[in-house]
Motif scaffolding. Sequence first.
Motif, mmCIF file in Angstrom:
data_model
loop_
_atom_site.group_PDB
_atom_site.id
_atom_site.type_symbol
_atom_site.label_atom_id
_atom_site.label_comp_id
_atom_site.label_asym_id
_atom_site.label_seq_id
_atom_site.Cartn_x
_atom_site.Cartn_y
_atom_site.Cartn_z
ATOM 1 N N ARG A 139 0.806 -1.257 -0.128
ATOM 2 C CA ARG A 139 0.046 0.030 0.153
ATOM 3 C C ARG A 139 0.970 1.312 0.054
ATOM 4 O O ARG A 139 0.642 2.192 -0.678
ATOM 5 C CB ARG A 139 -0.862 -0.119 1.231
ATOM 6 N N LEU A 140 2.067 1.494 0.817
ATOM 7 C CA LEU A 140 2.756 2.527 0.840
ATOM 8 C C LEU A 140 3.531 2.580 -0.517
ATOM 9 O O LEU A 140 3.550 3.578 -1.189
ATOM 10 C CB LEU A 140 3.868 2.282 1.801
ATOM 11 N N GLU A 141 3.796 1.571 -1.463
ATOM 12 C CA GLU A 141 4.479 1.509 -2.611
ATOM 13 C C GLU A 141 3.314 2.182 -3.560
ATOM 14 O O GLU A 141 3.733 2.890 -4.404
ATOM 15 C CB GLU A 141 4.858 0.127 -2.968
ATOM 16 N N ARG A 142 2.193 1.680 -3.537
ATOM 17 C CA ARG A 142 1.265 2.072 -4.619
ATOM 18 C C ARG A 142 0.766 3.513 -4.100
ATOM 19 O O ARG A 142 0.517 4.392 -5.063
ATOM 20 C CB ARG A 142 -0.007 1.266 -4.427
ATOM 21 N N ALA A 143 0.788 3.807 -2.886
ATOM 22 C CA ALA A 143 0.357 5.378 -2.551
ATOM 23 C C ALA A 143 1.444 6.446 -2.746
ATOM 24 O O ALA A 143 1.243 7.413 -3.137
ATOM 25 C CB ALA A 143 -0.170 5.628 -0.914
ATOM 26 N N PHE A 144 2.901 6.087 -2.538
ATOM 27 C CA PHE A 144 4.166 6.841 -2.443
ATOM 28 C C PHE A 144 5.030 6.689 -3.564
ATOM 29 O O PHE A 144 6.006 7.456 -3.634
ATOM 30 C CB PHE A 144 4.427 7.082 -0.931
ATOM 31 N N GLY A 145 5.159 5.508 -4.019
ATOM 32 C CA GLY A 145 6.225 4.962 -4.992
ATOM 33 C C GLY A 145 7.508 5.265 -4.236
ATOM 34 O O GLY A 145 7.613 4.800 -3.201
ATOM 35 N N GLU A 146 8.443 6.031 -4.879
ATOM 36 C CA GLU A 146 9.741 6.265 -4.205
ATOM 37 C C GLU A 146 9.902 7.538 -3.668
ATOM 38 O O GLU A 146 11.197 8.072 -3.287
ATOM 39 C CB GLU A 146 10.787 6.154 -5.573
ATOM 40 N N ASN A 147 8.894 8.392 -3.650
ATOM 41 C CA ASN A 147 8.710 9.907 -3.047
ATOM 42 C C ASN A 147 9.013 9.850 -1.610
ATOM 43 O O ASN A 147 8.042 9.797 -0.900
ATOM 44 C CB ASN A 147 7.378 10.193 -3.488
ATOM 45 N N GLN A 148 10.370 9.856 -1.190
ATOM 46 C CA GLN A 148 10.617 9.878 0.202
ATOM 47 C C GLN A 148 9.993 11.362 0.871
ATOM 48 O O GLN A 148 9.485 11.095 2.165
ATOM 49 C CB GLN A 148 12.144 10.276 0.311
ATOM 50 N N GLU A 149 9.887 12.240 0.377
ATOM 51 C CA GLU A 149 9.194 13.416 0.698
ATOM 52 C C GLU A 149 7.686 13.187 1.020
ATOM 53 O O GLU A 149 7.191 13.436 2.152
ATOM 54 C CB GLU A 149 9.361 14.725 -0.153
ATOM 55 N N ALA A 150 6.949 12.469 0.101
ATOM 56 C CA ALA A 150 5.656 12.260 0.505
ATOM 57 C C ALA A 150 5.326 11.129 1.679
ATOM 58 O O ALA A 150 4.499 11.250 2.537
ATOM 59 C CB ALA A 150 4.770 12.090 -0.770
ATOM 60 N N LEU A 151 6.211 10.237 1.567
ATOM 61 C CA LEU A 151 6.362 9.360 2.427
ATOM 62 C C LEU A 151 6.334 9.765 4.069
ATOM 63 O O LEU A 151 5.863 9.505 5.044
ATOM 64 C CB LEU A 151 7.572 8.154 2.238
ATOM 65 N N THR A 152 7.670 10.677 3.911
ATOM 66 C CA THR A 152 7.657 11.180 5.218
ATOM 67 C C THR A 152 6.578 11.962 5.999
ATOM 68 O O THR A 152 6.331 12.185 7.078
ATOM 69 C CB THR A 152 9.000 12.255 5.123
ATOM 70 N N ALA A 153 5.921 12.936 4.810
ATOM 71 C CA ALA A 153 4.869 13.535 5.150
ATOM 72 C C ALA A 153 3.590 12.711 5.755
ATOM 73 O O ALA A 153 3.102 13.218 6.604
ATOM 74 C CB ALA A 153 4.368 14.593 3.965
ATOM 75 N N PHE A 154 3.522 11.404 5.310
ATOM 76 C CA PHE A 154 2.437 10.639 5.800
ATOM 77 C C PHE A 154 2.721 10.108 7.169
ATOM 78 O O PHE A 154 1.968 10.138 7.981
ATOM 79 C CB PHE A 154 2.439 9.236 4.622
ATOM 80 N N GLY A 155 4.040 9.985 7.400
ATOM 81 C CA GLY A 155 4.553 9.505 8.818
ATOM 82 C C GLY A 155 4.341 10.736 9.667
ATOM 83 O O GLY A 155 4.112 10.364 10.855
ATOM 84 N N VAL A 156 4.712 11.847 9.158
ATOM 85 C CA VAL A 156 4.373 13.079 10.288
ATOM 86 C C VAL A 156 2.925 13.192 10.483
ATOM 87 O O VAL A 156 2.468 13.457 11.672
ATOM 88 C CB VAL A 156 4.955 14.464 9.432
ATOM 89 N N PHE A 157 2.033 12.838 9.491
ATOM 90 C CA PHE A 157 0.529 12.867 9.770
ATOM 91 C C PHE A 157 0.280 11.893 10.917
ATOM 92 O O PHE A 157 -0.560 12.180 11.726
ATOM 93 C CB PHE A 157 -0.243 12.771 8.332
ATOM 94 N N LEU A 158 0.696 10.692 10.697
ATOM 95 C CA LEU A 158 0.473 9.498 11.685
ATOM 96 C C LEU A 158 0.779 10.008 13.042
ATOM 97 O O LEU A 158 0.146 9.594 14.048
ATOM 98 C CB LEU A 158 1.186 8.242 11.184
ATOM 99 N N VAL A 159 2.064 10.442 13.107
ATOM 100 C CA VAL A 159 2.609 10.923 14.273
ATOM 101 C C VAL A 159 1.984 11.918 14.868
ATOM 102 O O VAL A 159 1.698 12.027 16.347
ATOM 103 C CB VAL A 159 4.284 10.970 14.535
ATOM 104 N N GLN A 160 1.631 13.095 14.243
ATOM 105 C CA GLN A 160 1.003 14.426 14.906
ATOM 106 C C GLN A 160 -0.429 14.535 14.883
ATOM 107 O O GLN A 160 -0.845 15.272 15.638
ATOM 108 C CB GLN A 160 1.756 15.509 14.074
ATOM 109 N N ARG A 161 -1.031 13.749 14.049
ATOM 110 C CA ARG A 161 -2.386 14.198 13.812
ATOM 111 C C ARG A 161 -3.462 12.880 13.977
ATOM 112 O O ARG A 161 -4.543 13.246 13.846
ATOM 113 C CB ARG A 161 -2.592 14.763 12.509
ATOM 114 N N CYS A 162 -2.865 11.698 14.260
ATOM 115 C CA CYS A 162 -3.577 10.692 14.521
ATOM 116 C C CYS A 162 -3.668 10.268 16.004
ATOM 117 O O CYS A 162 -2.539 10.303 16.786
ATOM 118 C CB CYS A 162 -3.052 9.418 13.636
ATOM 119 N N PHE A 163 -4.770 9.953 16.584
ATOM 120 C CA PHE A 163 -4.844 9.843 18.012
ATOM 121 C C PHE A 163 -5.554 8.471 18.394
ATOM 122 O O PHE A 163 -6.470 8.086 17.759
ATOM 123 C CB PHE A 163 -5.647 11.016 18.594
ATOM 124 N N LEU A 164 -5.222 7.904 19.631
ATOM 125 C CA LEU A 164 -6.240 6.758 20.144
ATOM 126 C C LEU A 164 -6.793 7.220 21.434
ATOM 127 O O LEU A 164 -6.303 8.156 22.111
ATOM 128 C CB LEU A 164 -5.236 5.666 20.526
#
Length: 168
Positions: free
Chosen positions: A143-168
Amino acid sequence: MARSTETQAGELFSDLHDFYLKEKDDTYFLGSIVLIKEEGKPCAEVIDGQQRLTTLTLLFAALAHRATGKIRDDLLKYLCEPGSLLEGLPHKPRLTLRERDRDFFKQYIQDVRLDALRKLDPVQLDNESKRNIRGNALLMLDRLERAFGENQEALTAFGVFLVQRCFL
């Protein structure tokens, strides 16, 4: 009929990714978890939400597997507490599974050995939960491959979203 864990993991990724693409500022609520923590003990037991926490750990492992440099190092901290030699704190996993799956999860997921995990024959794994761990980890990678390909910047932005904007 119960949904497979792979279906649920795929739905969680899709929900997170869709929200990430559409909502630039809002936070995402991942649901509730129920813990029991004994007084004076550092760890808590998960009563409800184990599958969600496990799936999120698989997602962080897949992100770390695809990331490079400092971002990879930062992602690894969400899989295992780094510990401190000076403080006498051991390196330890943030999530511990039941005993029969614990070493497998640590070896392949928390130590981010997903290439080795991919090479394992699921038929040779000794229980269904290990097969599910393998299948869901590979699903997250796909899923990460299909969503972001080799784009490290976009992958990092998704990681930032998970860490900063997702809550349990």
